[in-house]
Design an enzyme around this catalytic site. Sequence first.
Site, PDB file in Angstrom:
ATOM      1  CG  ASP A  78       1.685   3.752   1.543  1.00  0.00           C
ATOM      2  OD1 ASP A  78       0.891   4.628   1.116  1.00  0.00           O
ATOM      3  OD2 ASP A  78       1.603   2.817   1.180  1.00  0.00           O
ATOM      4  CD  GLU A 110      -6.185   4.178  -0.962  1.00  0.00           C
ATOM      5  OE1 GLU A 110      -5.634   3.008  -1.304  1.00  0.00           O
ATOM      6  OE2 GLU A 110      -4.512   4.992  -1.330  1.00  0.00           O
TER       7      GLU A 110
HETATM    8  O1  FUB Z   1       1.244   1.350  -0.741  1.00  0.00           O
HETATM    9  C1  FUB Z   1       0.186   0.684  -1.454  1.00  0.00           C
HETATM   10  C2  FUB Z   1      -0.896   1.134  -1.503  1.00  0.00           C
HETATM   11  O2  FUB Z   1      -1.315   2.743  -2.027  1.00  0.00           O
HETATM   12  C3  FUB Z   1      -1.743   1.709   0.218  1.00  0.00           C
HETATM   13  O3  FUB Z   1      -2.399   0.879   1.172  1.00  0.00           O
HETATM   14  C4  FUB Z   1      -2.452   2.432   0.114  1.00  0.00           C
HETATM   15  O4  FUB Z   1      -2.932   3.703   0.984  1.00  0.00           O
HETATM   16  C5  FUB Z   1      -1.878   3.902  -1.205  1.00  0.00           C
HETATM   17  O5  FUB Z   1      -1.180   4.774  -0.683  1.00  0.00           O
END
Ligand code: FUB
Length: 339
Positions: free
Chosen positions: A32, A242
């Site tokens: 991320d 997301e």
């Molecule tokens: O790293 C945890 C979660 O996985 C993140 O918040 C999302 O975007 C995905 O990458």
Amino acid sequence: AASGSQPAGAAPDSAGTKFLSKPLIKDIYTADPSAHVFDGKIYIYPSHDIEAGMPENDNGDHFAMRDYHVLSMDSIGGKVTDHGVALDIKDVAWAGRQMWAPDAAFKNDTYYLYFPAKDKQDVFRIGVATSTSPTGPFKAQPQPIEGSMSIDPAIFTDTNGGSYLYVGGIWGGQLQRWRTGQYDASNPKEQEPADNEVAPGPRVARMSSDMLRFAEPMKEVKILDQDGKPLLAGDKSRRFFEGAWVHKHNGTYYLSYSTGDTHLLVYATSTSPYGPFTYQGIIMNPVQGWTTHHSIIEQQGKWYIFYHDTELSGKTWLRNIKVAELPRNADGSFGTITP
Ligand code: FUB
């Protein structure tokens, strides 16, 4: 974030793979990556993945991260420095578990780290921590940002100085539990709306001048197709899942995000930071691993995408960040890269 296998059927590559690179750091697992240029230097604010021994499930319980490290480099391709622990969950009074994807901003002579974590009631909230240094250590506010929800904060500062925080992620990111405006925990299956209903968009709020609070309630960002119709929940290869990231180029706002279970990074454009945004296309085809999550910066006239895959571990929850040059056309549109 979730578990599962990767589908076939990725979109065609319009740029080749020559720009794709190696893990930026191998000593720790990172994911991320939110990259920023502060005072001419590149700083990366990633998640710090660990082996926590949690079961893998669609709630993302296996992503049980407990702290953040900040990385830096003088230029793309240069040496990467790990500046150590910048914020630990034990120093965040309100947080219960799972420090997920963070982002950072510089304003008021202060560096702000925005981060999601589950509170003691297991509801994801967004916290903010401050430092006089881009690498921390950061000191967390005693409470999460009032009115915050879900995961994956991305902070964007407009050319007029106003800053906006974008958040959101469905499934384990809990965004679908906020459909009524109130948190609704009575949906144990983390279901999305029906395929013919409008897909939930990310949320946005303008920040107060001290960057610690929202200046307004969070609003939903609409993402439309080329005919001006909202993307539907069943439109799995285009709908928001997301990992929102917003940048501005030649007066146009670009919202890029992950489609989650179809594993694409895509983008949409608008004339306003609030949207509505119009879907434009795919930036990156699926990587190795279930998730990817990105950020975009410009350096010396070239565009770069920071993202992650699972090259080092082969495990969904132990990821490694990378950077690649992102092909961009004169009209601002992006080419598609294929890892
Ligand atoms: O790293 C945890 C979660 O996985 C993140 O918040 C999302 O975007 C995905 O990458």
